[in-house]
Design a protein around this motif. Sequence first.
Motif, PDB file in Angstrom:
ATOM      1  N   ALA A   1       9.032  10.406   2.263  1.00 21.97           N
ATOM      2  CA  ALA A   1       9.802  11.575   2.613  1.00 21.97           C
ATOM      3  C   ALA A   1       9.721  11.679   4.068  1.00 21.97           C
ATOM      4  O   ALA A   1       8.589  11.111   4.692  1.00 21.97           O
TER       5      ALA A   1
ATOM      6  N   PRO B   1       6.473  17.045  -3.740  1.00 23.68           N
ATOM      7  CA  PRO B   1       7.245  16.287  -3.160  1.00 23.68           C
ATOM      8  C   PRO B   1       7.270  16.062  -1.656  1.00 23.68           C
ATOM      9  O   PRO B   1       7.573  15.047  -1.100  1.00 23.68           O
TER      10      PRO B   1
ATOM     11  N   LYS C   1      13.622  15.523   2.198  1.00 19.25           N
ATOM     12  CA  LYS C   1      12.729  16.082   1.064  1.00 19.25           C
ATOM     13  C   LYS C   1      13.229  16.451  -0.027  1.00 19.25           C
ATOM     14  O   LYS C   1      12.696  16.167  -1.158  1.00 19.25           O
TER      15      LYS C   1
ATOM     16  N   GLU D   1       3.446  12.228   9.314  1.00 23.46           N
ATOM     17  CA  GLU D   1       2.357  11.775   8.872  1.00 23.46           C
ATOM     18  C   GLU D   1       3.156  10.292   8.348  1.00 23.46           C
ATOM     19  O   GLU D   1       2.168   9.380   8.635  1.00 23.46           O
ATOM     20  N   HIS D   2       4.048   9.898   7.555  1.00 22.48           N
ATOM     21  CA  HIS D   2       4.643   8.974   7.276  1.00 22.48           C
ATOM     22  C   HIS D   2       4.870   8.080   8.304  1.00 22.48           C
ATOM     23  O   HIS D   2       4.710   6.653   8.277  1.00 22.48           O
TER      24      HIS D   2
ATOM     25  N   LEU E   1       8.213  12.750   6.989  1.00 26.42           N
ATOM     26  CA  LEU E   1       6.985  13.651   7.386  1.00 26.42           C
ATOM     27  C   LEU E   1       6.503  12.805   8.686  1.00 26.42           C
ATOM     28  O   LEU E   1       6.311  11.632   8.545  1.00 26.42           O
TER      29      LEU E   1
ATOM     30  N   ARG F   1       0.715  -1.353  -0.011  1.00 23.45           N
ATOM     31  CA  ARG F   1      -0.165  -0.036   0.034  1.00 23.45           C
ATOM     32  C   ARG F   1       0.649   1.364   0.028  1.00 23.45           C
ATOM     33  O   ARG F   1       0.507   2.454  -0.117  1.00 23.45           O
ATOM     34  N   PHE F   2       2.046   1.067   0.409  1.00 21.45           N
ATOM     35  CA  PHE F   2       3.119   2.416   0.410  1.00 21.45           C
ATOM     36  C   PHE F   2       3.792   2.442  -1.179  1.00 21.45           C
ATOM     37  O   PHE F   2       4.614   3.413  -1.228  1.00 21.45           O
ATOM     38  N   GLY F   3       3.468   1.674  -1.743  1.00 21.10           N
ATOM     39  CA  GLY F   3       4.143   1.825  -3.171  1.00 21.10           C
ATOM     40  C   GLY F   3       5.469   0.942  -3.331  1.00 21.10           C
ATOM     41  O   GLY F   3       6.080   1.036  -4.152  1.00 21.10           O
TER      42      GLY F   3
ATOM     43  N   LEU G   1       1.716  10.635   1.836  1.00 18.98           N
ATOM     44  CA  LEU G   1       0.819   9.819   1.207  1.00 18.98           C
ATOM     45  C   LEU G   1      -0.533   9.767   2.201  1.00 18.98           C
ATOM     46  O   LEU G   1      -0.450  10.146   3.441  1.00 18.98           O
ATOM     47  N   TYR G   2      -1.627   9.007   1.829  1.00 16.26           N
ATOM     48  CA  TYR G   2      -2.746   8.909   2.709  1.00 16.26           C
ATOM     49  C   TYR G   2      -3.236  10.008   3.364  1.00 16.26           C
ATOM     50  O   TYR G   2      -3.330  10.200   4.752  1.00 16.26           O
TER      51      TYR G   2
ATOM     52  N   GLN H   1      13.210  13.892  -2.904  1.00 22.52           N
ATOM     53  CA  GLN H   1      12.021  13.569  -3.481  1.00 22.52           C
ATOM     54  C   GLN H   1      11.978  14.084  -4.898  1.00 22.52           C
ATOM     55  O   GLN H   1      11.092  13.893  -5.730  1.00 22.52           O
TER      56      GLN H   1
ATOM     57  N   GLN I   1       1.777   6.571   9.987  1.00 21.67           N
ATOM     58  CA  GLN I   1       1.202   5.546   8.879  1.00 21.67           C
ATOM     59  C   GLN I   1       2.066   4.428   8.978  1.00 21.67           C
ATOM     60  O   GLN I   1       1.408   3.304   9.068  1.00 21.67           O
TER      61      GLN I   1
ATOM     62  N   LEU J   1       2.119   6.905  -7.323  1.00 14.86           N
ATOM     63  CA  LEU J   1       1.123   5.863  -7.261  1.00 14.86           C
ATOM     64  C   LEU J   1      -0.099   6.804  -7.549  1.00 14.86           C
ATOM     65  O   LEU J   1      -0.335   8.070  -7.484  1.00 14.86           O
TER      66      LEU J   1
ATOM     67  N   GLN K   1      -6.101  -0.534  -3.086  1.00 13.69           N
ATOM     68  CA  GLN K   1      -4.711  -0.070  -3.053  1.00 13.69           C
ATOM     69  C   GLN K   1      -4.290   0.643  -4.149  1.00 13.69           C
ATOM     70  O   GLN K   1      -4.543   0.378  -5.348  1.00 13.69           O
TER      71      GLN K   1
END
Lengths: 280, 304
Positions: free
Chosen positions: A122, B118, A103, A126-127, A124, A27-29, B122-123, A106, A130, B196, B227
Motif C-alpha cells: 500500500a 487495508p 489503497k 512507512e512502506h 504509505l 520479510r515483506f511477504g 507493515l512493521y 488493498q 522500510q 502475514l 520473519q
Amino acid sequence: MFPGLPDEVRERIHQIDVPFNTYGLDRFGISRDTLAWFYGFLTPFYRHYFQIQTAGIEHVPKAGRAMIIGNHSGGIPVDASMVMTSLFLDMDPPRHTHGMVEKFAQKWPIVSQIFSRMGQLAGLPEHAVQLLESERILLVFPEGARGTGKLYQDRYRLVRFGTGFMRLALKTRTPIVPFAFVGGEEALPTIAHSRILAQLTGAPYWPIPPWVIPWPMPVPCRIHYGEPMTFEGDGNESDEDIEARVVEVRERITELMREGLEALELPIPEHLGMDLEERA
Amino acid sequence: MKVLITGISGALARKVAVRLATAGHTVLGLDRRPWPDAPDNIEVFEADLRKRPAEDVFRLHRPDAVIHMGTVTHLSAATEERYRINLHGTRAVFEHGNQYGVGQTLFIGRHTVYGAAPDAPLYHSESDPPLGASTYPALSDLVAADLFAGSALWQWPEMCTSVLRIVYVLGPSQRGTLASYLSGPFVPTVLGFDPLFHFMHEEDAAHAIVLALEARLRGVYNVAGPQPVPISVLARVIGKRTLPLPEPLFHRALGKFGLPWLPRGAESHVKYPVVIDGSRFEAETGFAPEWSEKATMESFRWPG
C-alpha cells in the motif's frame, strides 16, 4: 521447479535481489513462486505484445536503494508492470521493483493478495522508508492515480507532482532515477471515464477506450531511463525548496518523454509535460 | 530480586516463572486459576487481582518487580468480565505497586493493539497509534489496558514501567490466541486474502520478558519474532488446511462445523496483517529470536 516458464525467467528468478527464506518468502511477504509466475506472464507482453524498447537501463543502480520516478500514462497502468519487467529482464543481475499500490486495491480480494505476494505494498510513506532501508528499488509515479486519469487529448501532459517522494528520497538518501514511459497513451487511449464502474469497483477512474473494454492495444512502447539524480538535504526543507527539486525531476522526465517520442517516431504534442490545467 | 507474576497460571507466564526461579530470583504468583504442579520454589496465591486478598500479597510480600500477565482475550472471558479483568485488574496492579513500593512493572501486551486494516503499514513502530479497536471491538479493552499501562510512565514516574507488545506466541503448549484459532482441522480464512501472521516461539517470548526485566527497560517496546509468514503457509506447515470462506459467510460459519469461534470484527485480522518492528527492543536488550519461523511452526505441530 516452475514448469512451463521460459528458461530465462526461471534462471533470473533465482538471481533476483530478494532474500527468500526456506519457504521462498521474504520479510515483506514476497513469494518466489508468485514472482516467477508474474514475470513469466509479463515477459511475452514485454517482448512481443508491446515490443518494449528500453534505453538507459545502465542508469539503474545494480545494488542498493533507488527510487525510479516517471510519468503515469494510459488508463490501465501497464507502465508499472513493464518497468518492473524491464528491470527483471534487462538488468544483470535482475532486480525486483516495489511499486506503491493505491489503497483501494488493498480491499479487493485476490488482487490484494497477489499484490502483497509481489511486494507491491500500500502506498504509505512507512512502506517506502522500510523498503528503501532494506536496499530495495521503489517505483513511484508522483502523479498518483490522477496520472492515469488523463484523456487521450491530454496525453503526455503531467498532472501536479506530489512532493512526498522528494522528502523520502532526501530523508533516506536515495538516488532518483527518472524515466519516461511512452506509447502507453497510444496503447490505451482514454476517450471517456465511466463513473458508475469506477464507483462499483472503488477505483478512482474507469477508462473507456474507443473499443470500450479497457484492454491495451499492442503498440510499441519505450522506457527511457535517465541518469540518477541526487539531491542534498535531509527532507526537512521548506515546501518551496522541495517543490524546486521536484520541478527539476519533472523537467528531466519531460525531456526524457520527448526523447522517447522521437525515438518511437510519434508526434510530439505541443502541451508535452505541461500541467493538465495549462493550455498550450 | 523478588518478582510477582500476575496471571501466573497461563502457559507463557509459567515459563517466565520457571526461568526467573532458575536464574535465582524469588518468584511469587497470583492467579484465580490454580497451577497444580507448580515447582516448590514458586509460591502461587489463588486470588482475584481485583479483590482484597490480592492486595494483601503486595502488602505482605513487597515484591521488587511485578510482571502483569493477567489480561485476557475473548477466549477465556465474556465481554463484561473481560473489561473488569483487563481494565480494573491492570489499574489494581499499578495502584498496589505504587502503594507498596514496587520499583519495576512490566505490562505484557499484544501486538494486535495496532489493528489490521487495508491502509495500515507493515512493521509497526511503537509510535504508531493503537487502532486495534477501530475494526475489532473485542480488542478495545486490551488497547485501553495497554494505554493505561503506558500512562504509568507519567502517572508514577518513580516506578520503572515497560509495556511489551509481543507478537502471537506459538509452541508445544498449544495455548494462546493464535493456537486456538488454529485448533480445528480447518483454519477458516477469508477468500482472496492471505495476510502475514507474525508470531514467535513461546520460549523466545519468555526469554524476551526475562531480558526486559533484567534490563530495567522503561517505555513501550515491540517484541517481534522471526520473519512473518502468510496464514496459508502457517496452516500448511502445521499440517492443517485452510478453509477460504467468502467474506459474507465468514462470520456465520464460525463456531460451526468444527471451526473456531471468533468475535465480530476478527475478520479484519484474518484479512490484513499485523506485523511489528522489534528492532528497538532488540537493540536495548540484545534479544534475538532463537527459534526460526520454521522451527516455531514445527514445534507447534509436533509438541512431543
